[in-house]
Design a protein around this motif. Structure first.
Motif, short mmCIF file in Angstrom:
data_model
loop_
_atom_site.label_atom_id
_atom_site.label_comp_id
_atom_site.label_asym_id
_atom_site.label_seq_id
_atom_site.Cartn_x
_atom_site.Cartn_y
_atom_site.Cartn_z
N ALA A 2 46.95 7.29 40.54
CA ALA A 2 47.60 6.02 41.23
C ALA A 2 48.93 4.74 41.38
CB ALA A 2 46.76 5.95 42.50
N ALA A 3 49.77 4.54 41.75
CA ALA A 3 50.23 3.74 41.41
C ALA A 3 49.58 2.70 42.02
CB ALA A 3 51.88 3.12 41.98
N PRO A 4 49.64 0.67 40.84
CA PRO A 4 48.91 0.11 41.20
C PRO A 4 49.37 -0.29 43.02
CG PRO A 4 50.30 -0.34 39.20
CD PRO A 4 50.45 1.03 40.00
N LYS A 5 48.75 -0.82 43.21
CA LYS A 5 49.05 -2.15 44.62
C LYS A 5 49.47 -3.49 44.15
CE LYS A 5 44.39 -4.00 45.87
NZ LYS A 5 43.55 -3.85 47.44
N LEU A 15 50.31 -13.40 31.03
CA LEU A 15 48.91 -12.52 30.88
C LEU A 15 49.49 -11.40 32.50
CD1 LEU A 15 46.72 -12.75 31.17
CD2 LEU A 15 45.94 -13.55 32.97
N LEU A 16 49.39 -10.38 32.38
CA LEU A 16 49.62 -9.68 33.06
C LEU A 16 48.42 -8.66 34.10
CD1 LEU A 16 51.65 -7.43 34.97
CD2 LEU A 16 51.26 -5.85 33.00
N THR A 17 48.48 -9.30 35.79
CA THR A 17 47.47 -8.34 36.60
C THR A 17 47.65 -7.69 36.59
OG1 THR A 17 46.27 -10.93 36.44
CG2 THR A 17 45.58 -9.39 38.15
N VAL A 18 47.46 -6.13 36.73
CA VAL A 18 47.66 -5.22 37.74
C VAL A 18 46.38 -4.87 38.12
CG1 VAL A 18 47.54 -2.66 36.97
CG2 VAL A 18 48.53 -4.23 35.44
N ALA A 24 38.68 -3.53 40.61
CA ALA A 24 38.88 -5.15 40.56
C ALA A 24 40.31 -5.07 39.59
CB ALA A 24 37.62 -5.18 39.36
N PRO A 25 41.29 -5.50 39.93
CA PRO A 25 42.01 -6.53 39.02
C PRO A 25 41.74 -6.01 37.86
CG PRO A 25 41.88 -7.94 40.68
CD PRO A 25 40.75 -6.77 40.55
N ILE A 26 42.79 -6.20 36.68
CA ILE A 26 42.90 -6.25 35.40
C ILE A 26 43.65 -7.10 34.62
CG2 ILE A 26 43.32 -4.90 33.65
CD1 ILE A 26 42.77 -1.97 35.39
N ASP A 81 61.23 -3.84 24.42
CA ASP A 81 61.82 -3.46 25.98
C ASP A 81 61.90 -1.90 25.45
OD1 ASP A 81 64.76 -2.61 24.48
OD2 ASP A 81 65.27 -3.56 26.04
N THR A 82 60.97 -1.36 24.36
CA THR A 82 61.04 0.27 24.50
C THR A 82 59.94 0.94 25.56
OG1 THR A 82 61.35 0.42 22.39
CG2 THR A 82 62.87 0.52 22.99
N GLY A 83 58.89 0.03 25.67
CA GLY A 83 57.51 1.09 25.32
C GLY A 83 57.40 0.94 27.13
N ILE A 84 57.25 2.15 27.49
CA ILE A 84 57.11 2.79 29.53
C ILE A 84 56.22 3.29 29.35
CG2 ILE A 84 57.39 4.09 30.47
CD1 ILE A 84 59.87 3.45 30.15
N PHE A 85 54.75 1.79 29.81
CA PHE A 85 53.74 2.43 30.24
C PHE A 85 52.97 2.44 31.77
CE2 PHE A 85 54.59 -1.59 27.17
CZ PHE A 85 53.40 -2.26 27.23
N THR A 86 52.75 3.79 31.40
CA THR A 86 52.90 4.63 32.18
C THR A 86 51.49 3.83 33.48
OG1 THR A 86 51.25 6.23 31.54
CG2 THR A 86 53.51 6.92 31.63
N TRP A 87 51.08 4.37 34.40
CA TRP A 87 49.55 3.82 35.40
C TRP A 87 48.72 4.42 34.25
CZ3 TRP A 87 52.69 0.80 36.75
CH2 TRP A 87 53.99 1.17 37.83
N SER A 88 48.65 5.01 34.10
CA SER A 88 47.68 5.72 33.36
C SER A 88 47.32 4.86 32.39
CB SER A 88 47.51 7.30 32.96
OG SER A 88 46.43 7.83 32.83
N TYR A 89 47.87 4.88 31.94
CA TYR A 89 47.90 4.02 30.05
C TYR A 89 47.29 2.53 30.30
CZ TYR A 89 48.90 2.40 25.04
OH TYR A 89 48.73 1.80 24.19
N LEU A 90 47.95 2.10 31.15
CA LEU A 90 47.81 0.45 32.05
C LEU A 90 46.33 0.78 32.28
CD1 LEU A 90 50.82 -0.72 33.55
CD2 LEU A 90 49.69 -1.73 31.49
N HIS A 91 45.81 1.32 32.73
CA HIS A 91 44.33 1.64 33.54
C HIS A 91 43.45 1.80 32.39
CE1 HIS A 91 40.98 4.30 35.35
NE2 HIS A 91 41.15 3.16 36.20
#
Length: 115
Positions: A2-5, A15-18, A24-26, A81-91
Motif C-alpha cells: 500500500a502507498a504510504p499515508k 531525513l525522509l520520514t515514511v 510506525a513511521p520509518i 534524480d534517476t532512482g524510482i523508489f517503490t513503496w515496497s523498496y522504501l518499506h
C-alpha cells in the motif's frame, strides 16, 4: 504494498520520514537513500556492476516527485534524480536500514573511500 499515508522531508532536508498505514513511521537519511538508490547508475544492470557511492555525507533531498501510484522519485541536491523508489523498496529499506548502512560503511572501508 500500500502507498504510504505520508512522506515528510525534514526542515534540513537530510531525513525522509515514511509512514505506511498501520506501521510506525520509518526514518531514512538522505545519505542512505542516495547511496542505495535503485537507479541503474548505482545498482548497475547486474550485482557485479553495483557502484559504491562515496562522498554523500552532506547530501540532501531537493524534492519528491510522485511516480504513478506505486513510487516516488527522489531528487537529491547533487543532481541525482534517476532512482524510482517503490513503496515496497522504501518499506524494505525501513526494515533493513541498519544492515544496509553497515554494509555500506564496510564497503567504503574496504575500498578506502569516505562518506
Amino acid at each position: 504494498m500500500a502507498a504510504p499515508k505520508e512522506l515528510r522531508v525534514s526542515k534540513d532536508r537530510r531525513l525522509l520520514t515514511v509512514t505506511f498505514p498501520a506501521h510506525a513511521p520509518i526514518e531514512l537519511s538522505a545519505e542512505l537513500l542516495r547511496v542505495v538508490s535503485p537507479s541503474a547508475e548505482v545498482q548497475g544492470h547486474s550485482p557485479e556492476q553495483r557502484v559504491t557511492v562515496p562522498g554523500k555525507r552532506n547530501v540532501t533531498v531537493s524534492k519528491l516527485e510522485p511516480v504513478g501510484n506505486y513510487a516516488v522519485r527522489i531528487v537529491f541536491d547533487d543532481g541525482h534524480d534517476t532512482g524510482i523508489f517503490t513503496w515496497s523498496y522504501l518499506h524494505t529499506l525501513g526494515h533493513e536500514k541498519d544492515q544496509r548502512w553497515q554494509a555500506y560503511l564496510d564497503e567504503l572501508a574496504a575500498k578506502g573511500l569516505a562518506r
